[in-house]
Design a protein around this motif. Sequence first.
Motif, PDB file in Angstrom:
ATOM      1  N   GLN A  42      10.286  16.197  -3.514  1.00  0.00           N
ATOM      2  CA  GLN A  42       8.881  16.176  -3.899  1.00  0.00           C
ATOM      3  C   GLN A  42       8.679  15.286  -5.128  1.00  0.00           C
ATOM      4  O   GLN A  42       9.617  15.031  -5.878  1.00  0.00           O
ATOM      5  N   PRO A  43       7.451  14.816  -5.367  1.00  0.00           N
ATOM      6  CA  PRO A  43       7.167  14.025  -6.568  1.00  0.00           C
ATOM      7  C   PRO A  43       7.460  14.807  -7.844  1.00  0.00           C
ATOM      8  O   PRO A  43       7.331  16.037  -7.887  1.00  0.00           O
ATOM      9  N   ILE A  44       7.861  14.076  -8.882  1.00  0.00           N
ATOM     10  CA  ILE A  44       8.188  14.649 -10.189  1.00  0.00           C
ATOM     11  C   ILE A  44       7.292  13.989 -11.234  1.00  0.00           C
ATOM     12  O   ILE A  44       7.301  12.761 -11.383  1.00  0.00           O
ATOM     13  N   ILE A  45       6.516  14.765 -11.953  1.00  0.00           N
ATOM     14  CA  ILE A  45       5.642  14.219 -12.993  1.00  0.00           C
ATOM     15  C   ILE A  45       6.458  13.960 -14.259  1.00  0.00           C
ATOM     16  O   ILE A  45       7.114  14.868 -14.783  1.00  0.00           O
ATOM     17  N   VAL A  46       6.438  12.706 -14.739  1.00  0.00           N
ATOM     18  CA  VAL A  46       7.095  12.354 -15.990  1.00  0.00           C
ATOM     19  C   VAL A  46       6.104  12.464 -17.142  1.00  0.00           C
ATOM     20  O   VAL A  46       6.384  13.057 -18.174  1.00  0.00           O
ATOM     21  N   ASN A  47       4.929  11.887 -16.970  1.00  0.00           N
ATOM     22  CA  ASN A  47       3.838  12.014 -17.940  1.00  0.00           C
ATOM     23  C   ASN A  47       2.526  11.716 -17.216  1.00  0.00           C
ATOM     24  O   ASN A  47       2.503  11.635 -15.982  1.00  0.00           O
ATOM     25  N   ASN A  48       1.466  11.533 -17.947  1.00  0.00           N
ATOM     26  CA  ASN A  48       0.143  11.357 -17.322  1.00  0.00           C
ATOM     27  C   ASN A  48       0.009  10.074 -16.519  1.00  0.00           C
ATOM     28  O   ASN A  48      -0.902   9.956 -15.682  1.00  0.00           O
ATOM     29  N   THR A  49       0.882   9.091 -16.783  1.00  0.00           N
ATOM     30  CA  THR A  49       0.751   7.799 -16.099  1.00  0.00           C
ATOM     31  C   THR A  49       1.983   7.403 -15.295  1.00  0.00           C
ATOM     32  O   THR A  49       2.007   6.333 -14.704  1.00  0.00           O
ATOM     33  N   THR A  57       0.843  -1.193   0.000  1.00  0.00           N
ATOM     34  CA  THR A  57       0.000   0.000   0.000  1.00  0.00           C
ATOM     35  C   THR A  57       0.881   1.247   0.000  1.00  0.00           C
ATOM     36  O   THR A  57       2.074   1.180   0.293  1.00  0.00           O
ATOM     37  N   THR A  58       0.279   2.380  -0.329  1.00  0.00           N
ATOM     38  CA  THR A  58       0.987   3.648  -0.243  1.00  0.00           C
ATOM     39  C   THR A  58       0.394   4.515   0.853  1.00  0.00           C
ATOM     40  O   THR A  58      -0.802   4.465   1.131  1.00  0.00           O
ATOM     41  N   THR A  59       1.267   5.283   1.476  1.00  0.00           N
ATOM     42  CA  THR A  59       0.873   6.333   2.405  1.00  0.00           C
ATOM     43  C   THR A  59       1.659   7.582   2.011  1.00  0.00           C
ATOM     44  O   THR A  59       2.457   7.556   1.076  1.00  0.00           O
ATOM     45  N   THR A  60       1.435   8.680   2.707  1.00  0.00           N
ATOM     46  CA  THR A  60       2.150   9.915   2.405  1.00  0.00           C
ATOM     47  C   THR A  60       2.804  10.469   3.659  1.00  0.00           C
ATOM     48  O   THR A  60       2.340  10.231   4.782  1.00  0.00           O
ATOM     49  N   THR A  61       3.875  11.224   3.462  1.00  0.00           N
ATOM     50  CA  THR A  61       4.588  11.833   4.581  1.00  0.00           C
ATOM     51  C   THR A  61       5.285  13.100   4.134  1.00  0.00           C
ATOM     52  O   THR A  61       5.641  13.242   2.955  1.00  0.00           O
ATOM     53  N   TRP A  62       5.456  14.011   5.050  1.00  0.00           N
ATOM     54  CA  TRP A  62       6.367  15.153   4.878  1.00  0.00           C
ATOM     55  C   TRP A  62       6.615  15.711   6.262  1.00  0.00           C
ATOM     56  O   TRP A  62       5.917  16.590   6.739  1.00  0.00           O
ATOM     57  N   SER A 106      -7.564  18.260   0.872  1.00  0.00           N
ATOM     58  CA  SER A 106      -8.052  18.766  -0.401  1.00  0.00           C
ATOM     59  C   SER A 106      -6.954  19.540  -1.099  1.00  0.00           C
ATOM     60  O   SER A 106      -5.989  20.001  -0.470  1.00  0.00           O
ATOM     61  N   ASP A 107      -7.105  19.712  -2.394  1.00  0.00           N
ATOM     62  CA  ASP A 107      -6.122  20.453  -3.178  1.00  0.00           C
ATOM     63  C   ASP A 107      -6.050  21.909  -2.735  1.00  0.00           C
ATOM     64  O   ASP A 107      -4.977  22.518  -2.724  1.00  0.00           O
ATOM     65  N   TRP A 119       0.494  17.752  -6.519  1.00  0.00           N
ATOM     66  CA  TRP A 119       0.699  16.487  -7.238  1.00  0.00           C
ATOM     67  C   TRP A 119      -0.275  15.424  -6.759  1.00  0.00           C
ATOM     68  O   TRP A 119      -0.876  14.710  -7.559  1.00  0.00           O
ATOM     69  N   ARG A 120      -0.454  15.321  -5.486  1.00  0.00           N
ATOM     70  CA  ARG A 120      -1.297  14.258  -4.929  1.00  0.00           C
ATOM     71  C   ARG A 120      -2.727  14.379  -5.440  1.00  0.00           C
ATOM     72  O   ARG A 120      -3.356  13.377  -5.797  1.00  0.00           O
ATOM     73  N   TRP A 121      -3.238  15.583  -5.491  1.00  0.00           N
ATOM     74  CA  TRP A 121      -4.644  15.779  -5.851  1.00  0.00           C
ATOM     75  C   TRP A 121      -4.836  15.916  -7.357  1.00  0.00           C
ATOM     76  O   TRP A 121      -5.819  15.408  -7.902  1.00  0.00           O
ATOM     77  N   GLN A 122      -3.893  16.567  -8.040  1.00  0.00           N
ATOM     78  CA  GLN A 122      -4.083  16.848  -9.464  1.00  0.00           C
ATOM     79  C   GLN A 122      -3.549  15.745 -10.375  1.00  0.00           C
ATOM     80  O   GLN A 122      -4.097  15.532 -11.454  1.00  0.00           O
ATOM     81  N   TRP A 123      -2.460  15.038  -9.961  1.00  0.00           N
ATOM     82  CA  TRP A 123      -1.937  13.955 -10.792  1.00  0.00           C
ATOM     83  C   TRP A 123      -2.473  12.606 -10.321  1.00  0.00           C
ATOM     84  O   TRP A 123      -3.019  11.838 -11.105  1.00  0.00           O
ATOM     85  N   ALA A 124      -2.317  12.315  -9.018  1.00  0.00           N
ATOM     86  CA  ALA A 124      -2.772  11.021  -8.491  1.00  0.00           C
ATOM     87  C   ALA A 124      -4.285  10.972  -8.342  1.00  0.00           C
ATOM     88  O   ALA A 124      -4.878   9.895  -8.364  1.00  0.00           O
TER      89      ALA A 124
END
Length: 231
Positions: A87-94, A28-33, A178-179, A195-200
């Motif tokens: 932070q997460p890096i968007i490579v493409n839509n998937t 599973t995935t969780t989030t942290t910062w 929320s975003d 990233w979490r709300w708009q990409w994932a």
Amino acid sequence: MFTSRALFLGILAALSAATCLHAQTSGTTTTTWDCCEPACGYASNLSSGAKGPVKSCNKSNGPAASGAQNACFASSGNLAFSCDKYQPIIVNNTLSYGFAGHGNTATSTCCKCYQFTWTSGAAAGKSMIVQAINAGGITDTDFDIYTPGGGVGDYNACTAQYGAPSGGWGRQYGGVTSDSQCSELPSNLQAGCHWRWQWAGGDVNEWQITYKQVNCPSQLTSISGCTPASI
């Protein structure tokens, strides 16, 4: 004879498919910062063959000074924090790249990279390649994705680094909900929060995945400063 042989081959194929299915590693995935210095920032914690350690930063996200103490376990003096580049890096839509905590034993996972694909949640079918930069208190099959606004969890250095609320932004475990709440974070962290709300597409916490270890993309090792042994 032909029918019996065809039946035998069919059974064999079914058994083979079942074996492959069970061989997949699920988690599973969780989030942290939490803004803490990552556990893989210590040379003694690196996995076998890794060259590092992972970079840590000062309060202003410059390189941490020699001998700096983890800001989650020291309150004054020369402190080391997590870097805002994790932070997460968007490579493409998937596909996205990023960093995560993984495993309870640092020397088993530190600096290794893994590719996982979500099988539940809004990101089902999307994948991420992450480098493990933290460990401890995380199961061997779960990934705690470094995501600004993802929750400080057990330790909080974000108050010392950014003036965050005492429980972090949003929930202590899970972070913002929320975003729109991403606007509460410092400007240099907001892209990773979005990233979490708009990409994932949602909370990300407790979403199911399958994963495997992979060789690290150079984009991740150049950020972290740590390169694991090749697989």
